[in-house]
Write an enzyme that holds these catalytic residues in place. Structure first.
Site, short mmCIF file in Angstrom:
data_model
loop_
_atom_site.label_atom_id
_atom_site.label_comp_id
_atom_site.label_asym_id
_atom_site.label_seq_id
_atom_site.Cartn_x
_atom_site.Cartn_y
_atom_site.Cartn_z
CE LYS A 187 -1.75 2.80 2.55
NZ LYS A 187 -1.41 3.97 1.71
CB CYS A 223 13.26 8.91 8.36
SG CYS A 223 14.38 7.70 7.23
CD GLU A 281 10.39 12.36 11.59
OE1 GLU A 281 9.25 12.12 11.57
OE2 GLU A 281 11.36 11.79 10.85
CD GLU A 308 13.77 0.11 8.73
OE1 GLU A 308 14.39 1.62 9.21
OE2 GLU A 308 14.15 -0.74 8.62
P1 NAD Z 1 2.69 8.19 7.45
O1 NAD Z 1 3.09 7.33 8.72
O2 NAD Z 1 1.87 9.28 7.82
O3 NAD Z 1 2.41 7.30 6.38
C1 NAD Z 1 3.21 6.12 6.15
C2 NAD Z 1 2.23 5.14 5.39
O4 NAD Z 1 1.43 4.74 6.17
C3 NAD Z 1 1.50 5.78 4.23
O5 NAD Z 1 1.10 4.85 3.01
C4 NAD Z 1 0.02 5.99 4.93
O6 NAD Z 1 -0.87 5.98 3.90
C5 NAD Z 1 -0.15 4.92 5.95
N1 NAD Z 1 -0.75 5.10 6.87
C6 NAD Z 1 -1.19 6.37 7.45
N2 NAD Z 1 -2.17 6.36 8.64
C7 NAD Z 1 -2.18 4.87 8.64
C8 NAD Z 1 -3.10 3.85 9.29
N3 NAD Z 1 -3.75 4.42 10.50
N4 NAD Z 1 -3.00 2.44 9.13
C9 NAD Z 1 -2.20 2.00 8.09
N5 NAD Z 1 -1.53 2.73 7.27
C10 NAD Z 1 -1.48 4.12 7.45
O7 NAD Z 1 4.17 8.77 7.41
P2 NAD Z 1 4.42 9.74 5.99
O8 NAD Z 1 4.03 11.02 6.10
O9 NAD Z 1 4.08 9.18 4.63
O10 NAD Z 1 6.18 9.82 5.79
C11 NAD Z 1 6.98 10.40 6.86
C12 NAD Z 1 7.28 9.55 7.77
O11 NAD Z 1 8.24 8.35 7.57
C13 NAD Z 1 8.42 10.53 8.75
O12 NAD Z 1 8.02 10.09 10.14
C14 NAD Z 1 9.79 9.72 8.35
O13 NAD Z 1 10.60 9.92 9.45
C15 NAD Z 1 9.10 8.22 8.19
N6 NAD Z 1 10.19 7.62 7.23
C16 NAD Z 1 11.15 6.71 8.08
C17 NAD Z 1 11.88 6.02 7.23
C18 NAD Z 1 12.99 5.02 7.66
O14 NAD Z 1 13.32 4.26 7.07
N7 NAD Z 1 12.99 5.21 9.03
C19 NAD Z 1 12.27 6.29 5.72
C20 NAD Z 1 11.37 7.42 5.54
C21 NAD Z 1 10.26 7.83 6.11
#
Ligand code: NAD
Length: 485
Positions: free
Chosen positions: A182, A292, A389, A258
């Site tokens: 997804k 991240c 962040e 992650e």
């Molecule tokens: P997010 O957590 O809002 O969303 C990530 C994914 O989860 C998306 O596909 C979103 O649609 C889905 N999602 C959102 N709510 C959900 C729920 N209740 N149940 C299931 N899925 C759900 O994150 P974002 O805004 O897309 O990305 C930014 C974040 O990702 C930052 O916190 C960043 O640090 C983190 N990130 C971490 C890494 C790593 O490798 N540690 C890498 C990239 C990004």
């Protein structure tokens, strides 16, 4: 417009289930927006719970045959996926920029990095080594091997629409696991565009399914409660990660998380300042800070603070802001309005508490989710951006006096993904690294991401590792046979 149409040619905009495009069961769709213009780029099918169920069925049915393929055969398919992805690299990079906003140079880097996960796991999948020993007590043979864990649910963020997905698909496929992915709703097109490429590489129908959805919470939760699913691999915010861990508890899934970061970037007084500036520009400005791994807190020794601050401000001023598809642009729009608003809020909060704006700090007028490269000095410890962040092109600078103090301040966070430090004294570098509670350390380097290295965080930055051999293990179950002959 015609250029745009070409870019979207052959990009599926329906769900990709069992090797075919398919509308969502209730016909729902959502718009994908170009963050540079706020215009609609495409309308994409939005998966329902029924669609998620169909995708899990496709993956589950594809599992036995895929798991039974010889590791070398799976490896050859992944190797071909690497070659084909690089053949189409420019088209994919433009697509990443179109839906995410990042400058083309960043997107090109991301696509090459993303493809590398296919090459790496083409090679690593044939090294699923077991062990064999004799029980000291009973004399029985202890025979250990690793089986594919089963269907994986992969959930990815918008900041690296290609790489965060291939970093999971590569090891899953190498291990013998089919997946349902997804992607983030902001950026579903990149992964949909990859599906015909994987098909051409020889990935059988049902092995990789992609289901964009505006109903992420319900759809993912339903899949995590489906007994046919055995792995959930998530990249995204710590908040959503916590929620998925709770859901995953019910069926006791294998989890790889992650999550968020809050990276300190430490510059000691013996550092090569020019090298530190070069590293800082990468650690802060790759992806415009929407990473991240982005340097979130600069701690600069007070003896070199003036020089570092001045040089950083000069470099940051030279960055051109604009549509990421245009030549020479280094700062594109942020990926969405909420992200941009959060940056504004964090900068206002820091300034209200005494931070000094050296450059930037003001949202431009007009369309697009733009925010300029910004440098803030004297950011106080109680500013929100020291804890949260930033996820934008804002460098937050503080000073420090001694090693013990900076280690304490750097570790004073719930996160533990990556820390950067610059010093000419490698002994000090290693000593400090060992005391930092972060899964990755950039020692005199502003970039740690590497398919051959274990990527991941300590504390609330996550569980498990991606890349390297560790990434393969996330999709394998250890089985031990106690054996007499
Ligand atoms: P997010 O957590 O809002 O969303 C990530 C994914 O989860 C998306 O596909 C979103 O649609 C889905 N999602 C959102 N709510 C959900 C729920 N209740 N149940 C299931 N899925 C759900 O994150 P974002 O805004 O897309 O990305 C930014 C974040 O990702 C930052 O916190 C960043 O640090 C983190 N990130 C971490 C890494 C790593 O490798 N540690 C890498 C990239 C990004």
């Amino acid at each position: 417009m015609s250029k745009l149409d070409n870019l979207l040619d052959n990009v599926p905009t329906d769900l990709w289930i069992n090797g075919k495009g398919r509308k969502s069961s209730d016909g729902a769709r959502f718009d994908v927006i170009d963050p540079a213009t706020e215009q609609r780029i495409a309308s994409v099918a939005s998966a329902s719970i029924d669609d998620a169920n169909a995708a899990v069925t496709a993956a589950y049915e594809a599992f036995p045959a895929w798991a039974a393929r010889k590791p070398r055969e799976r490896g050859e398919i992944l190797r071909k996926a690497f070659t084909l992805m690089m053949r189409d690299a420019e088209r994919l990079a433009r697509l990443v920029t179109l839906e995410n906003g990042k400058p083309l140079s960043d997107s090109r880097g991301e696509v090459a990095y993303a493809a590398e996960f296919f090459r790496w796991y083409a090679e690593e999948g044939v090294r699923n080594l077991g062990a064999n020993s004799i029980s000291p007590a009973s004399g029985a043979r202890i025979f250990v091997h690793h089986k594919p864990a089963g269907v994986g649910v992969l959930v990815t963020p918008w900041n690296f629409p290609a790489a965060m997905a291939t970093r999971k698909i590569g090891p899953a496929l190498a291990a013998g696991c089919p997946v349902v992915l997804k992607p983030a709703s902001e950026t579903p097109l990149t992964m949909l565009a990859l599906m015909p490429i994987l098909e051409e590489a020889g990935v059988p129908a049902g092995v990789v399914n992609v289901i964009p959805s505006r109903r992420s919470g319900h759809v993912v939760d339903a899949m995590l409660h489906d007994p046919r699913v055995r792995v959930v691999s998530f990249t995204g915010s710590t908040d959503v990660g916590r929620r998925l861990l709770r859901s995953a508890a019910d069926n006791v899934l294998n989890t790889a998380m992650e999550l968020g970061g809050n990276a300190p970037f430490i510059v000691f007084d013996d550092a090569d300042i020019d090298a530190a500036i070069e590293g800082a520009m990468i650690a802060k400005m790759r992806n415009m800070g929407e990473a991240c791994t982005a340097a979130n807190r600069f701690y600069v020794h007070e003896k070199v603070s003036d020089e570092f601050t001045e040089k950083l401000a000069v470099k940051m001023t030279s960055l051109k802001m604009g549509n990421g598809l245009h030549d020479g642009v280094a700062v594109g729009p942020l990926a969405n309005a909420e992200g941009r608003d959060k940056v504004i809020e964090l900068v206002d909060d820091a300034v209200g508490k005494g931070a000094k704006v050296l450059i930037g700090g003001k949202k431009p007028e007009g369309r697009g989710y733009f925010y300029p490269a910004t440098v803030l000095a004297n950011v106080p410890d109680n500013a929100k951006m020291v804890r949260e962040e930033i996820f934008g092109p804002v460098a937050s600078l503080q000073t420090f006096k001694d090693e013990a103090e900076v280690i304490r301040r750097a570790n004073d966070t719930e996160y533990g993904l990556v820390a950067y430090l610059y010093t000419r004294d490698v002994g000090r570098g290693m000593r400090v690294s060992e005391q930092l509670d972060f899964g990755m350390i950039g020692l005199n380097r502003g970039l740690v991401s590497d398919p051959a290295a274990p990527f991941g965080g300590m504390k609330q930055s996550g569980i498990g590792r991606e890349g390297a051999h560790e990434g393969l293990r996330e999709f394998l179950e250890t089985q031990y046979v106690s054996l007499n002959w």
